[in-house]
Design an enzyme around this catalytic site. Structure first.
Site, PDB file in Angstrom:
ATOM      1  N   GLY A  15       0.839  -1.210   0.000  1.00 48.68           N
ATOM      2  CA  GLY A  15       0.000   0.000   0.000  1.00 48.68           C
ATOM      3  C   GLY A  15       0.863   1.244   0.000  1.00 48.68           C
ATOM      4  O   GLY A  15       1.815   1.347   0.771  1.00 48.68           O
ATOM      5  N   ARG A  76       0.920  -5.185  -5.100  1.00 48.66           N
ATOM      6  CA  ARG A  76       1.100  -6.362  -4.259  1.00 48.66           C
ATOM      7  C   ARG A  76       1.247  -7.516  -5.256  1.00 48.66           C
ATOM      8  O   ARG A  76       0.377  -7.726  -6.089  1.00 48.66           O
ATOM      9  CB  ARG A  76      -0.120  -6.573  -3.365  1.00 48.66           C
ATOM     10  CG  ARG A  76      -0.469  -5.339  -2.496  1.00 48.66           C
ATOM     11  CD  ARG A  76      -1.492  -5.686  -1.449  1.00 48.66           C
ATOM     12  NE  ARG A  76      -2.208  -4.517  -0.933  1.00 48.66           N
ATOM     13  CZ  ARG A  76      -1.837  -3.776   0.105  1.00 48.66           C
ATOM     14  NH1 ARG A  76      -0.738  -4.057   0.747  1.00 48.66           N
ATOM     15  NH2 ARG A  76      -2.565  -2.748   0.511  1.00 48.66           N
ATOM     16  N   CYS A  77       2.375  -8.243  -5.187  1.00 45.87           N
ATOM     17  CA  CYS A  77       2.716  -9.188  -6.256  1.00 45.87           C
ATOM     18  C   CYS A  77       2.717 -10.639  -5.767  1.00 45.87           C
ATOM     19  O   CYS A  77       3.574 -11.044  -4.982  1.00 45.87           O
ATOM     20  CB  CYS A  77       4.092  -8.799  -6.818  1.00 45.87           C
ATOM     21  SG  CYS A  77       4.706  -9.923  -8.059  1.00 45.87           S
ATOM     22  N   ASP A 107       5.247  -4.694   6.041  1.00 49.58           N
ATOM     23  CA  ASP A 107       5.835  -5.985   6.426  1.00 49.58           C
ATOM     24  C   ASP A 107       5.688  -7.072   5.352  1.00 49.58           C
ATOM     25  O   ASP A 107       6.559  -7.927   5.220  1.00 49.58           O
ATOM     26  CB  ASP A 107       5.325  -6.464   7.795  1.00 49.58           C
ATOM     27  CG  ASP A 107       3.827  -6.640   7.833  1.00 49.58           C
ATOM     28  OD1 ASP A 107       3.146  -6.194   6.884  1.00 49.58           O
ATOM     29  OD2 ASP A 107       3.324  -7.219   8.819  1.00 49.58           O
ATOM     30  N   THR A 130       4.238   2.789   5.480  1.00 54.69           N
ATOM     31  CA  THR A 130       2.820   2.407   5.586  1.00 54.69           C
ATOM     32  C   THR A 130       2.131   3.376   6.534  1.00 54.69           C
ATOM     33  O   THR A 130       2.736   3.802   7.525  1.00 54.69           O
ATOM     34  CB  THR A 130       2.639   0.957   6.104  1.00 54.69           C
ATOM     35  OG1 THR A 130       1.287   0.794   6.555  1.00 54.69           O
ATOM     36  CG2 THR A 130       3.554   0.610   7.263  1.00 54.69           C
ATOM     37  N   ASP A 132      -0.139   2.580   8.499  1.00 56.20           N
ATOM     38  CA  ASP A 132      -0.652   1.848   9.673  1.00 56.20           C
ATOM     39  C   ASP A 132       0.251   1.957  10.914  1.00 56.20           C
ATOM     40  O   ASP A 132      -0.202   1.692  12.023  1.00 56.20           O
ATOM     41  CB  ASP A 132      -0.824   0.357   9.338  1.00 56.20           C
ATOM     42  CG  ASP A 132      -1.790   0.127   8.193  1.00 56.20           C
ATOM     43  OD1 ASP A 132      -2.619   1.021   7.939  1.00 56.20           O
ATOM     44  OD2 ASP A 132      -1.708  -0.933   7.551  1.00 56.20           O
ATOM     45  N   ASP A 134       2.502  -0.082  11.813  1.00 57.00           N
ATOM     46  CA  ASP A 134       2.451  -1.404  12.454  1.00 57.00           C
ATOM     47  C   ASP A 134       3.742  -2.203  12.281  1.00 57.00           C
ATOM     48  O   ASP A 134       3.721  -3.419  12.268  1.00 57.00           O
ATOM     49  CB  ASP A 134       1.264  -2.211  11.887  1.00 57.00           C
ATOM     50  CG  ASP A 134       1.353  -2.390  10.380  1.00 57.00           C
ATOM     51  OD1 ASP A 134       2.217  -1.749   9.742  1.00 57.00           O
ATOM     52  OD2 ASP A 134       0.560  -3.170   9.830  1.00 57.00           O
ATOM     53  N   ARG A 167     -25.923  15.162  16.030  1.00 56.92           N
ATOM     54  CA  ARG A 167     -25.824  13.765  15.616  1.00 56.92           C
ATOM     55  C   ARG A 167     -24.622  13.056  16.231  1.00 56.92           C
ATOM     56  O   ARG A 167     -23.655  13.690  16.663  1.00 56.92           O
ATOM     57  CB  ARG A 167     -25.665  13.685  14.094  1.00 56.92           C
ATOM     58  CG  ARG A 167     -26.987  13.850  13.383  1.00 56.92           C
ATOM     59  CD  ARG A 167     -26.777  13.881  11.890  1.00 56.92           C
ATOM     60  NE  ARG A 167     -28.062  13.862  11.211  1.00 56.92           N
ATOM     61  CZ  ARG A 167     -28.268  14.312   9.977  1.00 56.92           C
ATOM     62  NH1 ARG A 167     -27.259  14.806   9.287  1.00 56.92           N
ATOM     63  NH2 ARG A 167     -29.454  14.238   9.446  1.00 56.92           N
ATOM     64  N   MET A 174      -8.586   3.598   8.835  1.00 58.56           N
ATOM     65  CA  MET A 174      -7.751   2.449   8.444  1.00 58.56           C
ATOM     66  C   MET A 174      -6.795   2.061   9.570  1.00 58.56           C
ATOM     67  O   MET A 174      -6.791   2.663  10.633  1.00 58.56           O
ATOM     68  CB  MET A 174      -6.970   2.777   7.181  1.00 58.56           C
ATOM     69  CG  MET A 174      -7.772   2.629   5.910  1.00 58.56           C
ATOM     70  SD  MET A 174      -6.714   2.869   4.470  1.00 58.56           S
ATOM     71  CE  MET A 174      -7.780   2.259   3.178  1.00 58.56           C
ATOM     72  N   ARG A 176      -5.560  -1.533   9.411  1.00 62.32           N
ATOM     73  CA  ARG A 176      -5.524  -2.999   9.335  1.00 62.32           C
ATOM     74  C   ARG A 176      -5.790  -3.597  10.712  1.00 62.32           C
ATOM     75  O   ARG A 176      -6.838  -3.333  11.283  1.00 62.32           O
ATOM     76  CB  ARG A 176      -4.176  -3.472   8.781  1.00 62.32           C
ATOM     77  CG  ARG A 176      -4.287  -4.722   7.928  1.00 62.32           C
ATOM     78  CD  ARG A 176      -2.945  -5.093   7.377  1.00 62.32           C
ATOM     79  NE  ARG A 176      -2.604  -4.385   6.170  1.00 62.32           N
ATOM     80  CZ  ARG A 176      -2.972  -4.771   4.966  1.00 62.32           C
ATOM     81  NH1 ARG A 176      -3.690  -5.847   4.802  1.00 62.32           N
ATOM     82  NH2 ARG A 176      -2.612  -4.096   3.898  1.00 62.32           N
ATOM     83  N   LYS A 218     -23.877  16.557  26.380  1.00 63.13           N
ATOM     84  CA  LYS A 218     -23.299  16.646  25.030  1.00 63.13           C
ATOM     85  C   LYS A 218     -24.409  16.436  23.999  1.00 63.13           C
ATOM     86  O   LYS A 218     -25.215  15.522  24.123  1.00 63.13           O
ATOM     87  CB  LYS A 218     -22.229  15.575  24.843  1.00 63.13           C
ATOM     88  CG  LYS A 218     -20.977  15.862  25.638  1.00 63.13           C
ATOM     89  CD  LYS A 218     -19.864  14.923  25.268  1.00 63.13           C
ATOM     90  CE  LYS A 218     -18.656  15.187  26.143  1.00 63.13           C
ATOM     91  NZ  LYS A 218     -17.576  14.252  25.927  1.00 63.13           N
TER      92      LYS A 218
HETATM   93  O1  F6P Z   1      -1.663  -1.101   4.911  1.00 62.34           O
HETATM   94  C1  F6P Z   1      -2.212   0.085   4.478  1.00 62.34           C
HETATM   95  C2  F6P Z   1      -3.700  -0.064   4.252  1.00 62.34           C
HETATM   96  O2  F6P Z   1      -4.206   1.189   3.803  1.00 62.34           O
HETATM   97  C3  F6P Z   1      -4.499  -0.563   5.454  1.00 62.34           C
HETATM   98  O3  F6P Z   1      -4.747   0.430   6.401  1.00 62.34           O
HETATM   99  C4  F6P Z   1      -5.730  -1.106   4.777  1.00 62.34           C
HETATM  100  O4  F6P Z   1      -6.326  -2.114   5.565  1.00 62.34           O
HETATM  101  C5  F6P Z   1      -5.177  -1.675   3.496  1.00 62.34           C
HETATM  102  O5  F6P Z   1      -3.942  -1.025   3.245  1.00 62.34           O
HETATM  103  C6  F6P Z   1      -6.063  -1.492   2.289  1.00 62.34           C
HETATM  104  O6  F6P Z   1      -5.464  -2.151   1.228  1.00 62.34           O
HETATM  105  P1  F6P Z   1      -5.891  -1.933  -0.295  1.00 62.34           P
HETATM  106  O7  F6P Z   1      -5.441  -0.558  -0.711  1.00 62.34           O
HETATM  107  O8  F6P Z   1      -5.173  -3.008  -1.024  1.00 62.34           O
HETATM  108  O9  F6P Z   1      -7.382  -2.037  -0.349  1.00 62.34           O
END
Ligand code: F6P
Length: 328
Positions: A15, A76-77, A107, A130, A132, A134, A167, A174, A176, A218
């Site tokens: 990503g 992604r390959c 990763d 990334t 994330d 992570d 509301r 995002m 993951r 609130k």
């Molecule tokens: O790892 C980055 C990320 O944006 C995650 O937060 C998300 O779950 C995933 O990639 C989405 O992947 P794709 O762009 O392949 O839908």
């Protein structure tokens, strides 16, 4: 410095994240600074096994430090997960006289990189990219800071409309399986509740908290939900559940999605990318291989790639407590 390496290949994989362009620029310019050649590889490992390369000099990377996405494209390959695919890729590296690789990605990309290294002995340094955050061994991955700022900016806007209509907004972000974005952006945007994969708050506790929030006066609320949350309901199912059980709430859902991956990188990400790029190239020149560059205590350090892949990152649970106190 030991200058055995003459040509370095650079690719972005997985990503995309803001700051990848700044990292490519840093790799290319560090190569030029030290008199090395640099070859860009398009579409990550896909381009590597197709030999889709481009010569990059310092002027090829003008005006990209401020751009989101990646000029080298990403993919992604699946074929690269097979030994045959990696053999093809290595042949292209040899044909192009590429002596070493810088792999910018997450990763999944690191796993491909370390396997290639083990099978062929090609020196590789990885740069964590990334949104994330992570990856073990670095407090920040490239793009994380920008994504946080994007999420906070968007939630600020959602808050305007939420408060105008009294509301409750459920905002899915995002990350993951990791709650860094939800937790930090949630606190930054003043969310009433934050649901992260690392802790299952449970729907009942969420309802209880929303009840309390209404009682305390609130009129509108924001709940930030990480996409990997373990509450057992999608964000749309959760909307229905809340409306069924708390009729006083008018609920709307906002799934932020891929906007979190785009946009100009923050200054923090640009500086981090530049530091990562310099360290990656100079480490290869020093004969280092199979490491990731990481940020720890404001220093750029080398982390064994295996550790970065196998280790897991932890969110700071104290932040959940801070969030609880802030939503009083
Ligand atoms: O790892 C980055 C990320 O944006 C995650 O937060 C998300 O779950 C995933 O990639 C989405 O992947 P794709 O762009 O392949 O839908």
């Amino acid at each position: 410095m030991d200058k055995k390496i003459k040509k370095i290949g650079v690719l972005t994989s997985g990503g995309d994240s803001p700051g990848m362009n700044a990292a490519i620029r840093a790799v290319v310019r560090t190569c030029a600074y030290h008199g090395l050649q640099c070859q860009g590889i398009y579409r990550g490992f896909q381009g590597l096994l197709e030999g889709d390369f481009i010569e990059l000099g310092p002027r090829s990377v003008n005006n990209i430090i401020n751009k989101g996405g990646t000029m080298l494209k990403s993919a992604r390959c699946k074929e690269f997960m097979e030994k045959e695919g990696r053999e093809k890729a290595y042949q292209h590296l040899k044909d192009a006289n590429i002596d070493a690789l810088v792999v910018i990605g997450g990763d999944g990309s690191f796993k491909g990189a370390t396997t290639l290294h083990k099978e062929t002995n090609i020196p590789i340094i990885a740069i964590p990219g990334t949104i994330d955050n992570d990856i073990f061994g670095t407090t920040h991955t490239l793009g994380y800071d920008t994504a946080l700022n994007t999420v906070v900016e968007v939630i600020d806007k959602i808050r305007d409309t939420a408060s105008s209509h009294n509301r409750l907004f459920l905002v899915e972000v995002m990350g993951r399986d990791c709650g860094h974005i939800a937790l930090n952006a949630g606190i930054g945007a003043g969310a009433e509740e934050i649901l992260i994969p690392e802790e299952n708050l449970g729907v009942e506790r969420l309802l209880e908290s929303l009840r309390r929030s209404k009682e305390s006066g609130k009129s509108s609320s924001i709940v930030v939900i990480s996409e990997g949350g373990k509450i057992g309901k999608t964000v749309f199912e959760l909307k229905e559940y809340v409306e069924e059980n708390l009729s006083e709430y008018d609920v709307r859902v906002s799934v932020l999605g891929h906007m979190q991956r785009g946009g100009a990188p923050s200054c923090f990400d640009r500086v981090l990318a530049s530091r990562f790029g310099v360290k990656a190239v100079e480490s290869l020149m020093e004969g280092k291989s199979n490491f990731m560059v990481g940020l720890r205590n404001d220093q750029i350090e080398l982390v064994p790639l295996e550790k970065a892949i196998k280790g897991s990152t932890k969110v700071d649970m104290e932040l959940l407590r801070v969030s609880d106190i802030m939503s009083t």
